[in-house]
Motif scaffolding. Structure first.
Motif, PDB file in Angstrom:
ATOM      1  N   GLY A 197       0.820  -1.217   0.000  1.00 20.72           N
ATOM      2  CA  GLY A 197       0.000   0.000   0.000  1.00 20.72           C
ATOM      3  C   GLY A 197       0.850   1.261   0.000  1.00 20.72           C
ATOM      4  O   GLY A 197       0.481   2.263  -0.604  1.00 20.72           O
ATOM      5  N   ARG A 204       3.717   1.287  -1.315  1.00 20.79           N
ATOM      6  CA  ARG A 204       4.513   1.159  -2.545  1.00 20.79           C
ATOM      7  C   ARG A 204       6.006   1.050  -2.253  1.00 20.79           C
ATOM      8  O   ARG A 204       6.842   1.738  -2.861  1.00 20.79           O
ATOM      9  CB  ARG A 204       4.204   2.335  -3.482  1.00 20.79           C
ATOM     10  N   VAL A 257       8.457  14.341   3.374  1.00 18.63           N
ATOM     11  CA  VAL A 257       7.182  13.738   2.963  1.00 18.63           C
ATOM     12  C   VAL A 257       6.612  12.931   4.130  1.00 18.63           C
ATOM     13  O   VAL A 257       7.323  12.614   5.081  1.00 18.63           O
ATOM     14  CB  VAL A 257       7.359  12.794   1.748  1.00 18.63           C
ATOM     15  N   THR A 258       5.329  12.621   4.045  1.00 18.48           N
ATOM     16  CA  THR A 258       4.690  11.769   5.044  1.00 18.48           C
ATOM     17  C   THR A 258       4.271  10.466   4.385  1.00 18.48           C
ATOM     18  O   THR A 258       3.594  10.479   3.358  1.00 18.48           O
ATOM     19  CB  THR A 258       3.436  12.465   5.624  1.00 18.48           C
ATOM     20  N   GLU A 267      -6.383   7.802   4.958  1.00 16.82           N
ATOM     21  CA  GLU A 267      -7.211   8.114   3.774  1.00 16.82           C
ATOM     22  C   GLU A 267      -8.536   7.417   3.986  1.00 16.82           C
ATOM     23  O   GLU A 267      -8.574   6.193   4.084  1.00 16.82           O
ATOM     24  CB  GLU A 267      -6.560   7.582   2.501  1.00 16.82           C
ATOM     25  N   GLN A 310      -4.303   2.907  -8.112  1.00 18.46           N
ATOM     26  CA  GLN A 310      -2.911   3.089  -8.543  1.00 18.46           C
ATOM     27  C   GLN A 310      -2.128   1.780  -8.438  1.00 18.46           C
ATOM     28  O   GLN A 310      -1.267   1.498  -9.275  1.00 18.46           O
ATOM     29  CB  GLN A 310      -2.220   4.120  -7.657  1.00 18.46           C
ATOM     30  N   PRO A 338      -0.215  11.634  -5.437  1.00 17.07           N
ATOM     31  CA  PRO A 338       1.033  10.885  -5.231  1.00 17.07           C
ATOM     32  C   PRO A 338       0.718   9.425  -4.897  1.00 17.07           C
ATOM     33  O   PRO A 338      -0.333   9.131  -4.323  1.00 17.07           O
ATOM     34  CB  PRO A 338       1.686  11.583  -4.036  1.00 17.07           C
ATOM     35  N   ILE A 339       1.642   8.513  -5.228  1.00 13.83           N
ATOM     36  CA  ILE A 339       1.387   7.091  -4.973  1.00 13.83           C
ATOM     37  C   ILE A 339       1.455   6.779  -3.476  1.00 13.83           C
ATOM     38  O   ILE A 339       2.109   7.489  -2.710  1.00 13.83           O
ATOM     39  CB  ILE A 339       2.348   6.169  -5.754  1.00 13.83           C
ATOM     40  N   GLY A 340       0.764   5.710  -3.125  1.00 15.54           N
ATOM     41  CA  GLY A 340       0.831   5.211  -1.748  1.00 15.54           C
ATOM     42  C   GLY A 340       0.248   6.156  -0.715  1.00 15.54           C
ATOM     43  O   GLY A 340       0.531   6.027   0.467  1.00 15.54           O
ATOM     44  N   GLY A 341      -0.569   7.113  -1.137  1.00 13.87           N
ATOM     45  CA  GLY A 341      -1.173   8.044  -0.184  1.00 13.87           C
ATOM     46  C   GLY A 341      -0.184   9.011   0.432  1.00 13.87           C
ATOM     47  O   GLY A 341      -0.459   9.630   1.462  1.00 13.87           O
ATOM     48  N   MET A 342       0.976   9.145  -0.208  1.00 15.05           N
ATOM     49  CA  MET A 342       2.039   9.983   0.350  1.00 15.05           C
ATOM     50  C   MET A 342       1.643  11.469   0.357  1.00 15.05           C
ATOM     51  O   MET A 342       1.039  11.965  -0.575  1.00 15.05           O
ATOM     52  CB  MET A 342       3.294   9.792  -0.496  1.00 15.05           C
ATOM     53  N   ILE A 343       1.990  12.144   1.464  1.00 13.45           N
ATOM     54  CA  ILE A 343       1.810  13.600   1.514  1.00 13.45           C
ATOM     55  C   ILE A 343       3.155  14.216   1.177  1.00 13.45           C
ATOM     56  O   ILE A 343       4.166  13.956   1.841  1.00 13.45           O
ATOM     57  CB  ILE A 343       1.320  14.058   2.895  1.00 13.45           C
ATOM     58  N   THR A 344       3.192  14.990   0.126  1.00 12.66           N
ATOM     59  CA  THR A 344       4.475  15.454  -0.406  1.00 12.66           C
ATOM     60  C   THR A 344       4.874  16.836   0.091  1.00 12.66           C
ATOM     61  O   THR A 344       5.886  17.367  -0.334  1.00 12.66           O
ATOM     62  CB  THR A 344       4.430  15.451  -1.943  1.00 12.66           C
TER      63      THR A 344
END
Lengths: 390, 109
Positions: A99, A101, A209-210, A215, A226, B23-29
């Motif tokens: 999940g 990635r 980044v986080t 979600e 995705q 962004p992939i994987g729910g990433m916060i950029t």
């Protein structure tokens, strides 16, 4: 093709040898039979200073995969290995790895699930994890284990894929059986696998980044979509990287190995070590003029539906040999083969066979009997069992 | 801290973005984007601080899970209602009972 060193290695040591050449930044693992010799051998490489890896000893497989997730998110190249109950204990975190990635590569020495407790080979462990968005590659022998690891690390880390990969081998049969394994020179392999250069990672303080925020109804669905896209792309990229690897090894890495299938009336579909036994039987039966073949599946996730239908559609009868069950439903490989053929105009007859649960041996004579049965056109909608006492 | 880094003024993805856009994987950029999530809207009880009682011990400041207690560096100033979720920890921890929790309904305009 390059000059290789032939070493007497088990499948487990072949996996460790690939890990030595890949030289991952982090390996977090917990011992479990029959995977143990993989990380045991690798731990020796770490202790001897042969690799630069940070080896994290953890208290469980749940922690092993959690440490892998953390390390991978931090930007490290990460590998691990497990079996059976270990994989089951990782379950929750397997979905986190895919999940988020994270391109973690994990060797699996396939072993039956409890209960009853059993240490021997079947595919219940990795088959149970088939819907968790991990790429799955299955290996017939130690040589394939070694080469699939090299392919897997490139596939996982490809920027259009970024999914974790399981490289599966049969527990004990492959993991503990010594074979001649050709190991390619370190510099050539290292040049092939390259360095992992993540675009975004936690330890990059210049681009913070986080990973893994919440979600809910707003974005979760999009994130899952995705993953499906990444799996789709992985199909093509698997073949591309396979071609590149072929230039080193001289072997081919298709989705499957189609052995004597071109004019075959009967084809057996099977994965891992049993494919080797089946090929011996095919050679013998071919010498007697019987048109039989074997389809050995290498890439199970993502599943190559169209290509498989293309190989199978001209046969009269297909027997699918599963080493795991989906209780109350069609067995995993059989289901996929049936799916593959739905869109095909020509539909061969299909028979599902279950074999080898809990390490129950399967012999050449068993496979020959299956071929003979299928040549006689004996097929049904019911599961049949090979090597089971009534 | 002398100076806060610059925080994003808007979310890293636009509202109702499609799967190809995020962004992939729910990433916060972008760092600090949680500031855009005004958790104060969840509040059912509002902390009211009596400045005449406050001894500026900073107990509320260190215990607030949302960093919603504001300070000028020397004294406890006030409570940032944009982020205060109304948990009441500040009122409970205050040694001089300078903070009381009042029902949010009382402040409805």
């Amino acid at each position: 093709m390059n000059e290789k060193k032939i070493l007497p290695l088990t499948g487990a040591y072949a996996a460790a040898e690939a890990m030595r050449q890949i030289n991952p930044d982090v390996v977090a693992a917990y011992p479990i039979t029959p995977q143990t010799p993989i990380v045991e051998r690798f731990a020796q490489f770490v202790a001897d200073g042969i690799v630069d890896t940070e080896m994290i000893r953890v208290e469980s497989e749940h922690s092993a995969m959690s440490a892998c997730v953390g390390a991978s998110a931090a930007g490290a190249r990460v590998m691990t290995a497990t079996s059976s109950a270990g994989l089951a204990l990782m379950w929750e975190v397997l979905g986190v790895a895919s999940g988020l990635r994270l391109p973690i590569v994990m060797n699996i020495a396939n072993r039956a699930l409890s209960a009853p407790i059993n240490i021997h080979c079947d595919h219940s462990d990795s088959m149970g994890a088939r819907d968790l968005s991990w790429i799955q590659i299955y290996s017939e022998n130690a040589q394939e284990v070694y080469e699939h690891n090299l392919l897997a690390i490139r596939l996982a880390e490809h920027k259009d894929v970024l999914l974790p990969v399981m490289v599966c081998q049969d527990g004990f049969i492959t993991s503990h059986g010594v074979e001649n394994v050709g190991i390619f020179p370190d510099d050539i392999v290292r040049n092939f696998v390259g360095e992992y250069e993540p675009e975004k990672f936690l330890l990059n303080i210049n681009d913070p980044v986080t990973f893994g925020p919440l979600e809910l109804t707003d974005y979760y669905f999009e994130t899952k979509r995705q993953q499906e896209e990444a799996m789709d792309k992985a199909r093509k990229i698997f073949l591309e990287i396979g071609k590149e690897l072929s230039r080193i090894t001289g072997r081919e890495y298709g989705y499957f190995e189609a052995y004597e299938t071109k004019d075959a009336d009967v084809i057996i579909v099977v994965m891992n070590s049993t494919a080797g036994t089946a090929k011996v039987v095919v050679d013998r039966m071919r010498a007697d003029g019987k048109k039989v073949g074997v389809l050995k599946i290498r890439l199970f996730r993502p599943f190559p539906y169209e290509e498989i239908a293309d190989v199978l559609k001209n046969a009269k009868v297909i027997g699918v040999l599963d080493r795991s069950m989906s209780f109350g439903a069609n067995a995993p490989i059989y289901s996929e083969i049936k799916n593959s053929l739905y869109d095909s105009e020509r539909k061969p007859k299909l028979q599902s066979y279950i074999f080898g649960l809990g390490g129950r041996e399967i012999y050449e004579r068993d496979i020959e009997k299956v071929f003979e049965e299928l040549l006689e056109g004996k097929v049904s909608n019911k599961k049949k069992y090979v090597g089971l006492r009534e | 801290m002398d100076k806060y880094p610059e925080f994003p003024k808007e979310k890293h993805v636009k509202k109702k973005a499609g799967w190809k856009e995020i962004p992939i994987g729910g990433m916060i950029t972008k760092a600090g984007s949680s500031l855009l999530n005004k958790t104060g809207t969840w509040r059912a009880f509002r902390p009211i601080k009596d400045d005449s009682k406050c001894i500026h011990c900073f107990m509320c400041y260190v215990h607030c899970p949302e960093n919603a207690i504001r300070s000028d560096g020397e004294k406890v100033k006030d409570i940032d209602l944009d982020y205060c979720k109304g948990c009441g920890i500040c009122a409970r921890i205050c040694p001089v009972k300078a903070i009381t929790m009042k029902e949010e309904a009382e402040f409805n305009e």
